[in-house]
Design a protein around this motif. Structure first.
Motif, PDB file in Angstrom:
ATOM      1  N   SER A 321       0.494  -0.994   0.372  1.00 49.59           N
ATOM      2  CA  SER A 321       0.419   0.381   0.075  1.00 49.59           C
ATOM      3  C   SER A 321       0.634   1.648   0.313  1.00 49.59           C
ATOM      4  O   SER A 321       0.208   2.536  -0.501  1.00 49.59           O
ATOM      5  CB  SER A 321      -0.746  -0.495   1.017  1.00 49.59           C
ATOM      6  OG  SER A 321      -1.806  -1.224   1.038  1.00 49.59           O
ATOM      7  N   LEU A 322       1.696   1.236   0.456  1.00 52.29           N
ATOM      8  CA  LEU A 322       3.210   2.869   0.517  1.00 52.29           C
ATOM      9  C   LEU A 322       4.541   1.614  -0.266  1.00 52.29           C
ATOM     10  O   LEU A 322       5.221   0.520   0.778  1.00 52.29           O
ATOM     11  CB  LEU A 322       3.164   3.089   1.608  1.00 52.29           C
ATOM     12  CG  LEU A 322       3.726   4.186   1.888  1.00 52.29           C
ATOM     13  CD1 LEU A 322       3.661   5.442   1.147  1.00 52.29           C
ATOM     14  CD2 LEU A 322       3.912   4.861   3.639  1.00 52.29           C
ATOM     15  N   CYS A 323       5.323   2.295  -1.005  1.00 57.44           N
ATOM     16  CA  CYS A 323       7.005   1.861  -0.839  1.00 57.44           C
ATOM     17  C   CYS A 323       7.365   3.531  -0.612  1.00 57.44           C
ATOM     18  O   CYS A 323       6.994   4.787  -0.010  1.00 57.44           O
ATOM     19  CB  CYS A 323       6.311   1.881  -2.644  1.00 57.44           C
ATOM     20  SG  CYS A 323       5.372   0.726  -3.043  1.00 57.44           S
ATOM     21  N   SER A 324       8.313   3.379  -0.701  1.00 54.46           N
ATOM     22  CA  SER A 324       9.856   4.128   0.451  1.00 54.46           C
ATOM     23  C   SER A 324      10.226   4.955  -1.051  1.00 54.46           C
ATOM     24  O   SER A 324      10.548   4.486  -2.472  1.00 54.46           O
ATOM     25  CB  SER A 324      10.868   3.646   0.860  1.00 54.46           C
ATOM     26  OG  SER A 324      11.423   2.520  -0.441  1.00 54.46           O
ATOM     27  N   VAL A 325      10.763   6.059  -1.100  1.00 53.48           N
ATOM     28  CA  VAL A 325      10.823   7.011  -2.543  1.00 53.48           C
ATOM     29  C   VAL A 325      12.144   6.472  -3.378  1.00 53.48           C
ATOM     30  O   VAL A 325      12.722   6.107  -3.874  1.00 53.48           O
ATOM     31  CB  VAL A 325      12.024   7.971  -1.680  1.00 53.48           C
ATOM     32  CG1 VAL A 325      12.536   9.121  -2.831  1.00 53.48           C
ATOM     33  CG2 VAL A 325      10.420   8.757  -1.123  1.00 53.48           C
ATOM     34  N   GLY A 326      13.495   5.486  -1.949  1.00 57.24           N
ATOM     35  CA  GLY A 326      14.420   4.764  -2.534  1.00 57.24           C
ATOM     36  C   GLY A 326      13.614   3.604  -3.641  1.00 57.24           C
ATOM     37  O   GLY A 326      14.587   3.344  -4.865  1.00 57.24           O
ATOM     38  N   GLN A 327      12.652   2.742  -2.928  1.00 58.10           N
ATOM     39  CA  GLN A 327      11.724   1.231  -4.257  1.00 58.10           C
ATOM     40  C   GLN A 327      11.749   2.105  -5.751  1.00 58.10           C
ATOM     41  O   GLN A 327      11.732   1.385  -6.278  1.00 58.10           O
ATOM     42  CB  GLN A 327      11.127   0.888  -3.432  1.00 58.10           C
ATOM     43  CG  GLN A 327      11.333   0.891  -1.943  1.00 58.10           C
ATOM     44  CD  GLN A 327       9.925  -0.373  -1.443  1.00 58.10           C
ATOM     45  OE1 GLN A 327       9.814   0.702  -0.352  1.00 58.10           O
ATOM     46  NE2 GLN A 327       9.654  -1.525  -1.763  1.00 58.10           N
ATOM     47  N   VAL A 328      11.169   3.286  -5.424  1.00 56.71           N
ATOM     48  CA  VAL A 328      10.808   3.889  -6.703  1.00 56.71           C
ATOM     49  C   VAL A 328      11.789   4.647  -7.462  1.00 56.71           C
ATOM     50  O   VAL A 328      11.394   4.128  -8.405  1.00 56.71           O
ATOM     51  CB  VAL A 328       9.639   5.707  -6.428  1.00 56.71           C
ATOM     52  CG1 VAL A 328       9.322   6.200  -7.413  1.00 56.71           C
ATOM     53  CG2 VAL A 328       8.387   4.958  -5.280  1.00 56.71           C
ATOM     54  N   GLU A 329      12.844   5.570  -7.298  1.00 54.14           N
ATOM     55  CA  GLU A 329      13.767   5.342  -7.063  1.00 54.14           C
ATOM     56  C   GLU A 329      14.468   3.988  -8.062  1.00 54.14           C
ATOM     57  O   GLU A 329      15.362   4.438  -9.382  1.00 54.14           O
ATOM     58  CB  GLU A 329      14.676   6.434  -6.895  1.00 54.14           C
ATOM     59  CG  GLU A 329      14.605   7.820  -6.630  1.00 54.14           C
ATOM     60  CD  GLU A 329      13.859   8.565  -7.617  1.00 54.14           C
ATOM     61  OE1 GLU A 329      14.638   8.442  -8.652  1.00 54.14           O
ATOM     62  OE2 GLU A 329      12.675   9.120  -7.898  1.00 54.14           O
ATOM     63  N   SER A 330      14.525   2.872  -7.223  1.00 56.65           N
ATOM     64  CA  SER A 330      15.339   2.251  -7.736  1.00 56.65           C
ATOM     65  C   SER A 330      14.440   1.431  -9.190  1.00 56.65           C
ATOM     66  O   SER A 330      15.323   0.970 -10.140  1.00 56.65           O
ATOM     67  CB  SER A 330      14.996   0.588  -6.768  1.00 56.65           C
ATOM     68  OG  SER A 330      16.303   1.576  -5.593  1.00 56.65           O
ATOM     69  N   LEU A 331      13.203   1.316  -9.452  1.00 58.65           N
ATOM     70  CA  LEU A 331      12.343   1.006 -10.090  1.00 58.65           C
ATOM     71  C   LEU A 331      12.674   2.074 -11.129  1.00 58.65           C
ATOM     72  O   LEU A 331      13.056   1.287 -12.957  1.00 58.65           O
ATOM     73  CB  LEU A 331      10.996   1.264  -9.775  1.00 58.65           C
ATOM     74  CG  LEU A 331       9.925   0.086 -10.870  1.00 58.65           C
ATOM     75  CD1 LEU A 331      10.825  -0.745 -11.763  1.00 58.65           C
ATOM     76  CD2 LEU A 331       8.551   0.443 -10.906  1.00 58.65           C
ATOM     77  N   LYS A 332      12.466   3.076 -11.738  1.00 56.50           N
ATOM     78  CA  LYS A 332      12.578   4.199 -12.780  1.00 56.50           C
ATOM     79  C   LYS A 332      14.029   4.062 -13.113  1.00 56.50           C
ATOM     80  O   LYS A 332      14.514   3.752 -14.447  1.00 56.50           O
ATOM     81  CB  LYS A 332      12.622   5.893 -11.840  1.00 56.50           C
ATOM     82  CG  LYS A 332      11.767   5.994 -11.741  1.00 56.50           C
ATOM     83  CD  LYS A 332      11.661   7.207 -11.082  1.00 56.50           C
ATOM     84  CE  LYS A 332      10.090   8.252 -10.636  1.00 56.50           C
ATOM     85  NZ  LYS A 332      10.149   9.459 -10.843  1.00 56.50           N
ATOM     86  N   SER A 333      15.301   3.817 -12.742  1.00 58.60           N
ATOM     87  CA  SER A 333      16.724   3.671 -12.741  1.00 58.60           C
ATOM     88  C   SER A 333      16.871   2.361 -13.827  1.00 58.60           C
ATOM     89  O   SER A 333      17.749   1.751 -14.437  1.00 58.60           O
ATOM     90  CB  SER A 333      17.755   3.313 -11.615  1.00 58.60           C
ATOM     91  OG  SER A 333      17.604   1.739 -10.810  1.00 58.60           O
ATOM     92  N   LEU A 334      16.403   1.020 -13.359  1.00 59.74           N
ATOM     93  CA  LEU A 334      15.683  -0.643 -14.091  1.00 59.74           C
ATOM     94  C   LEU A 334      15.203   0.523 -15.457  1.00 59.74           C
ATOM     95  O   LEU A 334      15.377   0.138 -16.695  1.00 59.74           O
ATOM     96  CB  LEU A 334      14.666  -1.549 -13.490  1.00 59.74           C
ATOM     97  CG  LEU A 334      14.465  -2.274 -14.071  1.00 59.74           C
ATOM     98  CD1 LEU A 334      16.579  -3.035 -15.083  1.00 59.74           C
ATOM     99  CD2 LEU A 334      13.533  -3.130 -13.279  1.00 59.74           C
ATOM    100  N   LEU A 335      14.325   0.998 -15.223  1.00 61.48           N
ATOM    101  CA  LEU A 335      13.550   1.870 -16.912  1.00 61.48           C
ATOM    102  C   LEU A 335      14.751   2.215 -17.627  1.00 61.48           C
ATOM    103  O   LEU A 335      14.407   1.900 -18.820  1.00 61.48           O
ATOM    104  CB  LEU A 335      12.199   2.326 -16.232  1.00 61.48           C
ATOM    105  CG  LEU A 335      11.103   1.342 -15.717  1.00 61.48           C
ATOM    106  CD1 LEU A 335      10.291   2.930 -15.407  1.00 61.48           C
ATOM    107  CD2 LEU A 335      10.757   0.060 -17.000  1.00 61.48           C
ATOM    108  N   ARG A 336      15.196   3.187 -16.820  1.00 63.10           N
ATOM    109  CA  ARG A 336      16.187   4.789 -17.727  1.00 63.10           C
ATOM    110  C   ARG A 336      17.190   3.397 -18.255  1.00 63.10           C
ATOM    111  O   ARG A 336      17.374   3.819 -19.760  1.00 63.10           O
ATOM    112  CB  ARG A 336      16.828   4.900 -16.853  1.00 63.10           C
ATOM    113  CG  ARG A 336      16.088   6.572 -16.437  1.00 63.10           C
ATOM    114  CD  ARG A 336      16.040   7.098 -15.547  1.00 63.10           C
ATOM    115  NE  ARG A 336      15.864   7.991 -14.575  1.00 63.10           N
ATOM    116  CZ  ARG A 336      16.073   7.709 -13.064  1.00 63.10           C
ATOM    117  NH1 ARG A 336      16.545   7.018 -12.903  1.00 63.10           N
ATOM    118  NH2 ARG A 336      14.934   8.810 -12.475  1.00 63.10           N
TER     119      ARG A 336
END
Length: 587
Positions: A321-336
């Motif tokens: 239901s809630l994730c950390s900023v670090g988790q979000v940025e990790s997924l973004k780095s993968l997509l990049r």
């Protein structure tokens, strides 16, 4: 007196607890260490010798013993390889999140043993394959016979997917002892010995095992790998009492899925522009708020209701239901990095199965009556990259650093481009050599005899494998370094997982391409380019097609590089770390 008795009782209990703790601590100290290394390295090396040793000649086994067409046999090999690479991701996920590395390696070792033993049985029991040694005419393989074959290959893939991603990390676990002041030196020594032994085992697999299959037959040729795999599994099990068995923890894959799920749940929320207190930071205090790119994913770390979303200590109540900023940025780095990841799919497409068919029709005599096994030419590629990498790292890099001011020589993008050009030249060379080979076969009257040995030396195949070695030395190394520079430190190991996924995608792409070429080129009753009789087919046209696709892929690569710009990845800018070549894939 009561107080004295209580104090005495407390002291007694304390002494017992200390004794138990000391016993537990000393028991833990007795586990792990360098004495576990032989069991782990023997397990991994023999697994590689066994599984790699059956791959080069597999196309000959499928064509001669199962009467599959060349295109069908190649598709089977591509699918088998893709399964092994995809299951490596699953094996890593399973070990990190649920079972732990020891159990996953154990399962993998048993699975590989059962798979290779089943493959050996197909050679030993005549009823398990359509062709018998003394029968001239063979029927096509039945569904039951193919089921046994595919079951064997599937078990081998499961075993490889469990053992390979976990073995090196499991070995590092044995040396991760805080009380050991020489821990870093031991780890360095372990990595060096591990990769040295892997290189030696790969060369043995592609030379000795392949030679046994060609000269002593499939029964012994598959029996030796089965025996080696038995020793591999037994070695790992014997060392079990000595191992440190680290408990599984959370996995990055789970974290990525959680971010996607939560972002979808919060899709109706608006992303705050200034109130950064609405974002959940987690334990990483450096990441105060998410970046503006891929803003949709930022909704995954928005705190909707602190009372419902957070525990009293500030931790997340429900990670779905809630994730950390670090988790979000990790997924973004993968997509990049995905656009650059796609440039490697074509580069990784292997043509070694067709090279084995070519070599099988050529004069392979080297010294007197000694014949190079048809499936052993990949050794040339391995030797080449083993020479090129240290020469570039130890000689070229210092020279380039002196003249260009770059401490690591060419940038990873430049090296990737060099690798892609080498692969294009290698496949163009393959087209030229195959044209020569086919013309020679026809001139000598062997157009209808695909198994006849023509008067052309198989050493003509060496240049293309040398070029492939150069390509392997530049592109995969640089691609992993590129991933490493864009990922945060917590995702360093995921760079290898992404590379493994690239290999799987390449196998699938190769299988699709072979199917399309075989279907289109055989229209109207024409001989397929990828005919089982390669003297009648046009394998040279297929290689020319691969060369053209390689050039198109190179142009695509240049466009992707232009989109990324000239600046290095965020992590490279952040700490200017040098890439550790020990993080390269052992496969």
């Amino acid at each position: 007196m009561e107080h004295s008795e209580d104090a005495s009782s407390e002291n007694s209990n304390s002494m017992m607890e200390n004794a138990v703790s000391s016993s537990s601590s000393s028991s833990k100290l007795r586990k792990g260490g360098l004495r576990t290394m032989p069991f782990i390295i023997v397990n991994e090396c023999l697994e590689k010798v066994a599984s790699y040793g059956i791959m080069p000649n597999m196309i000959l086994y499928l064509i001669n013993e199962y009467k599959l067409a060349a295109a069908e046999a190649t598709n089977v090999i591509y699918t088998w390889s893709a399964m092994s690479n995809v299951l490596a991701i699953f094996g890593a996920f399973l070990s990190d999140s649920y079972l732990g590395r020891f159990r996953v390696i154990f399962i993998g070792s048993i699975s590989s043993l059962l798979g290779i033993a089943s493959l050996w049985l197909t050679a030993m029991i005549p009823s398990l394959r359509p062709c018998e040694a003394l029968v001239q005419i063979c029927n096509s393989a039945s569904a039951a016979q193919l089921a046994v074959l595919f079951l064997a290959l599937g078990l081998i893939s499961i075993g490889a997917g469990c053992v390979r991603p976990c073995s090196i990390a499991f070995g590092a676990d044995q040396l991760a002892i805080k009380e050991n002041s020489n821990n870093e030196r031991l780890l360095d020594s372990y990595f060096n010995w591990y990769y040295t032994s892997i290189g030696v085992s790969t060369i043995i697999a592609l030379s000795v095992i392949v030679y046994i299959q060609e000269n002593l037959g499939w029964k012994i040729g598959f029996g030796v790998p089965a025996g080696l795999m038995f020793i591999s599994a037994l070695s790992f099990i014997i060392g079990s009492p000595l191992y440190i068995k680290v408990k599984p923890r959370s996995s990055l894959l789970t974290s990525f899925i959680q971010v996607a799920v939560v972002a979808m749940k919060n899709r109706k929320l608006s992303v705050p522009d200034s109130n950064f207190d609405q974002y959940y930071q987690g334990n990483d205090k450096e990441l105060v708020f998410p970046t503006d790119s891929l803003r949709f994913l930022n909704k995954a770390c928005i705190i909707r209701n602190p009372e419902n979303d957070l525990n009293p200590d500030g931790s997340i109540k429900d990670p779905w239901s809630l994730c950390s900023v670090g988790q979000v940025e990790s997924l973004k780095s993968l997509l990049r990095v995905l656009p650059m990841w796609t440039t490697g799919i074509f580069m990784m497409v292997s043509v070694s199965s067709f090279s084995t068919l070519q070599a099988n029709t050529m004069d392979r005599r080297l010294f007197g009556n000694f014949k190079i096994p048809a499936g052993s030419f990949n050794v040339v590629m391995i030797i080449t990259l083993s020479i090129v990498i240290p020469i570039y790292d130890r000689i070229m890099v210092p020279l380039l650093a002196r003249f260009t001011g770059r401490p690591r020589g060419f940038s990873c993008k430049v090296r990737m481009g060099i690798g892609l050009l080498f692969i294009c030249v290698a496949k163009a060379t393959s087209a030229v050599v195959e044209t020569m080979r086919r013309n020679t076969a026809i001139e000598e009257g062997f157009a209808d005899q695909p198994d006849a040995i023509i008067g052309m030396s198989a050493l003509w195949l060496v240049p293309e494998f040398v070029l492939l070695g150069f390509a392997e030395a530049f592109y995969p190394v640089s691609l992993v370094e590129f991933f490493y520079s864009y990922f945060p430190k917590t995702m360093s190991s995921f760079a290898m997982a992404l590379f493994t996924l690239d290999l799987a995608a390449a196998d699938l792409a190769g299988s699709i391409l072979v199917s399309i070429v075989d279907s289109v080129s055989s229209m109207g009753g024409n001989e397929s380019w990828l005919s089982t009789n390669i003297n009648k087919g046009h394998l040279n046209y297929y290689y020319a097609l691969l060369t053209c696709l390689g050039l198109i892929n190179y142009l695509y690569f240049l466009a992707v590089c232009w989109a990324y710009g000239t600046s290095p990845g965020p992590r490279a800018k952040e700490d200017n770390e040098q890439f550790d070549y020990r993080e390269l894939p052992s496969s």
